[in-house]
Design a protein around this motif. Sequence first.
Motif, mmCIF file in Angstrom:
data_model
loop_
_atom_site.group_PDB
_atom_site.id
_atom_site.type_symbol
_atom_site.label_atom_id
_atom_site.label_comp_id
_atom_site.label_asym_id
_atom_site.label_seq_id
_atom_site.Cartn_x
_atom_site.Cartn_y
_atom_site.Cartn_z
ATOM 1 N N TYR A 40 14.382 -16.929 20.517
ATOM 2 C CA TYR A 40 13.603 -16.366 19.972
ATOM 3 C C TYR A 40 13.774 -16.477 18.480
ATOM 4 C CZ TYR A 40 12.325 -13.478 23.877
ATOM 5 O OH TYR A 40 11.875 -12.970 25.057
ATOM 6 N N PHE A 41 12.717 -16.861 17.486
ATOM 7 C CA PHE A 41 12.719 -16.657 16.035
ATOM 8 C C PHE A 41 12.403 -15.316 15.619
ATOM 9 C CE2 PHE A 41 10.731 -16.717 11.871
ATOM 10 C CZ PHE A 41 11.604 -17.524 11.133
ATOM 11 N N ILE A 42 13.219 -14.636 14.564
ATOM 12 C CA ILE A 42 13.015 -13.260 14.282
ATOM 13 C C ILE A 42 12.865 -13.248 12.865
ATOM 14 C CG2 ILE A 42 13.810 -11.121 14.375
ATOM 15 C CD1 ILE A 42 15.826 -11.955 16.891
ATOM 16 N N PHE A 43 11.765 -12.644 12.404
ATOM 17 C CA PHE A 43 11.802 -12.250 11.171
ATOM 18 C C PHE A 43 11.642 -10.672 10.577
ATOM 19 C CE2 PHE A 43 7.252 -13.321 11.999
ATOM 20 C CZ PHE A 43 6.641 -12.309 11.353
ATOM 21 N N LYS A 44 12.097 -10.162 9.564
ATOM 22 C CA LYS A 44 11.985 -8.633 9.457
ATOM 23 C C LYS A 44 11.476 -8.506 8.196
ATOM 24 C CE LYS A 44 15.815 -7.556 12.372
ATOM 25 N NZ LYS A 44 17.310 -6.849 12.291
ATOM 26 N N ILE A 45 10.244 -7.741 8.008
ATOM 27 C CA ILE A 45 10.069 -7.207 6.424
ATOM 28 C C ILE A 45 10.294 -6.192 6.389
ATOM 29 C CG2 ILE A 45 7.840 -7.062 4.968
ATOM 30 C CD1 ILE A 45 6.581 -9.404 6.940
ATOM 31 N N LYS A 46 11.069 -5.770 4.987
ATOM 32 C CA LYS A 46 11.599 -4.485 4.877
ATOM 33 C C LYS A 46 10.997 -3.923 3.487
ATOM 34 C CE LYS A 46 15.875 -1.728 4.052
ATOM 35 N NZ LYS A 46 17.262 -1.825 4.171
ATOM 36 N N ASP A 47 10.624 -2.755 3.494
ATOM 37 C CA ASP A 47 10.121 -2.093 2.128
ATOM 38 C C ASP A 47 10.747 -1.042 1.734
ATOM 39 O OD1 ASP A 47 8.516 0.125 2.891
ATOM 40 O OD2 ASP A 47 7.172 -1.345 4.186
ATOM 41 N N GLU A 48 10.552 -0.447 0.618
ATOM 42 C CA GLU A 48 11.392 0.765 0.069
ATOM 43 C C GLU A 48 10.289 1.738 -0.151
ATOM 44 O OE1 GLU A 48 14.035 -0.268 -3.099
ATOM 45 O OE2 GLU A 48 14.787 -1.841 -1.766
ATOM 46 N N GLY A 49 9.091 1.834 0.600
ATOM 47 C CA GLY A 49 8.196 2.682 0.363
ATOM 48 C C GLY A 49 8.474 4.066 0.840
ATOM 49 N N ILE A 50 7.387 4.700 1.149
ATOM 50 C CA ILE A 50 7.159 6.206 1.515
ATOM 51 C C ILE A 50 7.833 6.378 2.969
ATOM 52 C CG2 ILE A 50 5.537 6.793 -0.205
ATOM 53 C CD1 ILE A 50 3.573 7.021 2.104
ATOM 54 N N LYS A 52 1.000 -1.238 -0.228
ATOM 55 C CA LYS A 52 -0.204 -0.127 -0.118
ATOM 56 C C LYS A 52 0.993 1.003 -0.106
ATOM 57 C CE LYS A 52 -3.842 -1.942 2.553
ATOM 58 N NZ LYS A 52 -4.604 -1.975 3.876
ATOM 59 N N TYR A 53 1.826 1.176 0.818
ATOM 60 C CA TYR A 53 2.742 2.653 0.755
ATOM 61 C C TYR A 53 3.976 2.275 0.105
ATOM 62 C CZ TYR A 53 -0.415 3.527 4.920
ATOM 63 O OH TYR A 53 -1.685 3.763 5.523
ATOM 64 N N SER A 54 3.807 1.885 -1.004
ATOM 65 C CA SER A 54 4.919 1.594 -1.742
ATOM 66 C C SER A 54 4.639 2.532 -3.073
ATOM 67 C CB SER A 54 5.454 0.313 -2.364
ATOM 68 O OG SER A 54 6.100 -0.160 -1.084
ATOM 69 N N GLU A 55 5.548 3.482 -3.766
ATOM 70 C CA GLU A 55 5.059 4.216 -4.859
ATOM 71 C C GLU A 55 5.934 3.226 -6.158
ATOM 72 O OE1 GLU A 55 6.582 8.142 -4.186
ATOM 73 O OE2 GLU A 55 4.982 8.662 -2.953
ATOM 74 N N GLY A 56 5.048 2.963 -7.157
ATOM 75 C CA GLY A 56 5.743 2.367 -7.976
ATOM 76 C C GLY A 56 5.913 0.784 -8.028
ATOM 77 N N ALA A 57 6.775 0.266 -8.448
ATOM 78 C CA ALA A 57 6.692 -1.352 -8.392
ATOM 79 C C ALA A 57 7.423 -1.343 -6.799
ATOM 80 C CB ALA A 57 7.770 -1.930 -9.427
ATOM 81 N N PRO A 58 6.607 -2.309 -5.971
ATOM 82 C CA PRO A 58 7.023 -2.509 -4.685
ATOM 83 C C PRO A 58 8.377 -3.429 -4.641
ATOM 84 C CG PRO A 58 5.190 -3.652 -5.086
ATOM 85 C CD PRO A 58 5.250 -2.698 -6.212
ATOM 86 N N LYS A 59 9.227 -3.038 -3.688
ATOM 87 C CA LYS A 59 10.484 -3.836 -3.589
ATOM 88 C C LYS A 59 10.271 -4.450 -2.016
ATOM 89 C CE LYS A 59 13.296 -2.024 -7.146
ATOM 90 N NZ LYS A 59 14.555 -1.364 -7.451
ATOM 91 N N ILE A 60 10.308 -5.655 -1.975
ATOM 92 C CA ILE A 60 10.050 -6.301 -0.317
ATOM 93 C C ILE A 60 11.049 -7.265 -0.029
ATOM 94 C CG2 ILE A 60 8.676 -7.033 1.544
ATOM 95 C CD1 ILE A 60 6.243 -5.805 -0.177
ATOM 96 N N ASN A 61 11.824 -7.250 1.140
ATOM 97 C CA ASN A 61 12.567 -8.111 1.278
ATOM 98 C C ASN A 61 12.201 -8.834 2.642
ATOM 99 O OD1 ASN A 61 15.251 -8.166 -0.447
ATOM 100 N ND2 ASN A 61 14.685 -6.086 -0.235
ATOM 101 N N VAL A 62 12.213 -10.057 2.861
ATOM 102 C CA VAL A 62 12.048 -10.758 4.041
ATOM 103 C C VAL A 62 13.189 -11.442 4.623
ATOM 104 C CG1 VAL A 62 10.678 -12.543 5.183
ATOM 105 C CG2 VAL A 62 9.667 -11.074 3.074
ATOM 106 N N TYR A 63 13.623 -11.041 5.931
ATOM 107 C CA TYR A 63 14.778 -11.723 6.422
ATOM 108 C C TYR A 63 14.389 -12.350 7.716
ATOM 109 C CZ TYR A 63 17.205 -7.891 3.810
ATOM 110 O OH TYR A 63 17.431 -7.104 2.852
ATOM 111 N N THR A 64 14.972 -13.595 7.930
ATOM 112 C CA THR A 64 14.804 -14.318 9.015
ATOM 113 C C THR A 64 16.090 -14.572 9.846
ATOM 114 O OG1 THR A 64 14.909 -16.506 8.120
ATOM 115 C CG2 THR A 64 12.808 -15.590 8.217
#
Length: 522
Positions: A447-457, A429-441
């Motif tokens: 703990y189990f840790i996951f990160k979801i990183k976008d290149e939005g606004i 929703k908050y990405s302009e143009g083609a969204p680029k998302i990376n998921v890290y674990t």
Amino acid sequence: MGKKMFVLIVVLMSISLIGIIAVQLFWINNAVESKNEQFKNDVQKSLSSVSQKINDKEEAFFDKKMESFFKNVGLANDAEIRNYLFQEIDTTTKESFSLGTTYLEENFKLPTEFLDNDSIIVKRVTGKQDFFHSRLIKSVDNVFSSTDENRYSFTKRFKEIESAYNSPYFEYYKKTKPLHQRISNNDLKSTIKSELEKRNVYLDFKYGVYSKDGLATKLKSGYYTINKKESYPYPLFFNENGDVEYELYVTFPSKDKHILSGLSSILILSLCFIFIIIIAFSSSLYQLIRQKKISEIKTDFINNMTHEFKTPIATINLALDSIKNPKIINDNEKVLRYVKMIRDENKRMHSQVENVLRISRLEKNQLDISKDTIDMHDTIEDAITHVSLLIADRKGTINTHFEAIITEIPGNEFHLTNVIVNILENGLKYSEGAPKINVYTESTNKYFIFKIKDEGIGMSKAVQKQVFDKFYREQKGNIHDVKGHGLGLAYVKEIVEKHHGTVFVESEKGKGSTFTVKLPLI
């Protein structure tokens, strides 16, 4: 509630609170000042008694010394005796008064201590007085037949005439004798202590005696220096002109503690009441702000929901009108397409309603979350599949970076899938143009840790603090450039906390956002 009314209420409440606290502090200050003034009066009265007793003691000492001179020193010349007689008769009452007085004047020659050939003549006057009173008493036949008589006789010394204390000898004695020889430290200290205790002042004190020029004497308690703000001065000795010659200064190191201890109960009660008032005011103000915020959020939510439902309802109406068209109703392919459109829009509205109900059930603890052992890598892959079509439609990419060694956790696969889907959709929703998302674990010992990183606004610091609040969206009012109604991330937070985990966001305006979720391992 209007903005002006809200501000007015807050201002009036603030003024009332400040006024109440000011009054409380005013009365506390008055109580402390009154106690301080009472303490000062007690000390001044005590020091006045000390000064009087010290002077009386010195005069008594000198008087005793003079008496010894009178006994041991010979007369300067012969004594002289003078007789006086006074008599008065009242003819009306037949009473008579007689007063006879005899004075013995003795002159004493006293040697001095400063010059060998000098001496002082001191006159001592001793007197004897006889008082006689008589009254005639009438008999029955009105004839004076008897007399009622009273006789008094006494001998005394007339010190006002002798006046040895004002003699040059006594003044010279006071000038030449060092002060610490006229009075001792122990005597002065015990006198001060005794007089203070008479007025219920049981405090440790320090004292010092200073001359009129401000010079310290040997009469002091240890190392003592004048502190005019904390000390209580009082004249101790005067010269022949009545001017102050020496002053006594007394200081109480624990005075403030003593004064406050007497007001401790009042002070504690006042401070407790002030604290309660502040808490009550803060709570009321917080509730007002919260209610106002909830009111604004509800208004935004209704506007957003109306907008979200408006599009599918309009689409359904258009599809139904199209099906009714005689040219289309016989075309099975078009009818099926419109029916599918109606089903999709209906499913979309159902999904919106289900999100609202799900949040409501979570808040009331009515949502059943059963936990099984699940593999988080599989769950993330499944969530990515759910949004893959949306990503492809916008020509975006999702890249995974699985580095976690331990991936199994106790959790609910359905809800955790929804958590990941909601975070991914937020990035879309908050990405302009083609969204680029990376998921890290990654994984740690606990703990189990996951990160979801976008290149939005991205988002500001203020938005980051509220992004997990229910119904919150950065776009407000009737601006609908971003779809949704502010429930997705609130749902994420609720589910993660139900799994005893934590979720937080790191973001910078214009550079995207990173959502981090920590879930406990088995």
